[in-house]
Design an enzyme around this catalytic site. Structure first.
Site, PDB file in Angstrom:
ATOM      1  CD  GLN A  40      14.249 -31.347  26.134  1.00 57.76           C
ATOM      2  OE1 GLN A  40      14.493 -32.376  25.503  1.00 57.76           O
ATOM      3  NE2 GLN A  40      14.570 -30.137  25.700  1.00 57.76           N
ATOM      4  CB  SER A  41       9.326 -30.300  31.447  1.00 59.75           C
ATOM      5  OG  SER A  41      10.206 -29.434  32.133  1.00 59.75           O
ATOM      6  CG  HIS A  52      17.125 -26.525  29.885  1.00 59.69           C
ATOM      7  ND1 HIS A  52      16.174 -26.811  28.935  1.00 59.69           N
ATOM      8  CD2 HIS A  52      16.864 -27.328  30.933  1.00 59.69           C
ATOM      9  CE1 HIS A  52      15.362 -27.739  29.397  1.00 59.69           C
ATOM     10  NE2 HIS A  52      15.754 -28.089  30.608  1.00 59.69           N
TER      11      HIS A  52
HETATM   12  P1  AMP Z   1      13.732 -29.930  32.086  1.00 60.29           P
HETATM   13  O1  AMP Z   1      12.713 -30.717  32.862  1.00 60.29           O
HETATM   14  O2  AMP Z   1      15.091 -30.562  32.024  1.00 60.29           O
HETATM   15  O3  AMP Z   1      13.192 -29.562  30.708  1.00 60.29           O
HETATM   16  O4  AMP Z   1      13.961 -28.598  32.872  1.00 60.29           O
HETATM   17  C1  AMP Z   1      13.130 -27.494  32.762  1.00 60.29           C
HETATM   18  C2  AMP Z   1      13.320 -26.674  33.993  1.00 60.29           C
HETATM   19  O5  AMP Z   1      12.841 -25.377  33.734  1.00 60.29           O
HETATM   20  C3  AMP Z   1      12.579 -27.194  35.231  1.00 60.29           C
HETATM   21  O6  AMP Z   1      13.517 -27.447  36.256  1.00 60.29           O
HETATM   22  C4  AMP Z   1      11.640 -26.050  35.580  1.00 60.29           C
HETATM   23  O7  AMP Z   1      11.488 -25.881  36.964  1.00 60.29           O
HETATM   24  C5  AMP Z   1      12.323 -24.860  34.922  1.00 60.29           C
HETATM   25  N1  AMP Z   1      11.463 -23.756  34.534  1.00 60.29           N
HETATM   26  C6  AMP Z   1      10.320 -23.804  33.820  1.00 60.29           C
HETATM   27  N2  AMP Z   1       9.843 -22.566  33.613  1.00 60.29           N
HETATM   28  C7  AMP Z   1      10.725 -21.717  34.201  1.00 60.29           C
HETATM   29  C8  AMP Z   1      10.798 -20.305  34.335  1.00 60.29           C
HETATM   30  N3  AMP Z   1       9.855 -19.491  33.840  1.00 60.29           N
HETATM   31  N4  AMP Z   1      11.840 -19.773  35.009  1.00 60.29           N
HETATM   32  C9  AMP Z   1      12.794 -20.564  35.525  1.00 60.29           C
HETATM   33  N5  AMP Z   1      12.782 -21.916  35.432  1.00 60.29           N
HETATM   34  C10 AMP Z   1      11.761 -22.479  34.785  1.00 60.29           C
END
Ligand code: AMP
Length: 110
Positions: free
Chosen positions: A90-91, A96
């Site tokens: 999770q980043s 989501h």
């Molecule tokens: P996670 O690593 O499960 O927290 O997924 C976060 C996701 O958000 C990653 O796949 C990123 O590429 C995506 N992400 C981050 N910032 C944005 C943004 N501004 N618009 C669309 N996707 C994003």
């Protein structure tokens, strides 16, 4: 929540082209797609992770949106992913669901 990038997307403070939207949920394409289809489905209300969901209606709303999106796009085979916590990948700390499709997806994941 201030400084939450997904709250800004949900509030349309950051322009986005929603794949799906209703009063509780918005879905949009991932910035760094990991598959030909890579959609993020988020609650408009800020919740950091699935651990923090108090009212499970929120999960119903999110998966209801997932069903509508895949149906509308004629996607039959797909993976949904919810990363929870840094070690799990999770980043962004706004709940989501990833929808991934359009290529063979390995199992088990890395
Ligand atoms: P996670 O690593 O499960 O927290 O997924 C976060 C996701 O958000 C990653 O796949 C990123 O590429 C995506 N992400 C981050 N910032 C944005 C943004 N501004 N618009 C669309 N996707 C994003």
């Amino acid at each position: 929540m201030t400084d939450c990038i997904f709250c800004k997307i949900a509030n349309h403070e950051i322009p986005t082209t929603p794949v799906f939207e209703n009063d509780k949920v918005i879905a949009f394409n991932d910035l760094e797609p990991q598959a030909p289809v890579h959609i993020l489905v988020i609650p408009k209300k800020h919740v950091a992770s699935v651990k923090d969901v108090e009212d499970l209606e929120m999960m119903k709303d999110l998966f209801d949106a997932v069903q509508k999106i895949v149906k509308e796009k004629n996607i039959t085979d797909f993976r949904t992913v919810i990363n929870t916590g840094k070690e799990a990948g999770q980043s962004v700390f706004h709940l989501h669901i990833h929808i991934l499709a359009g290529r063979p997806l390995l199992w088990p994941p890395g």
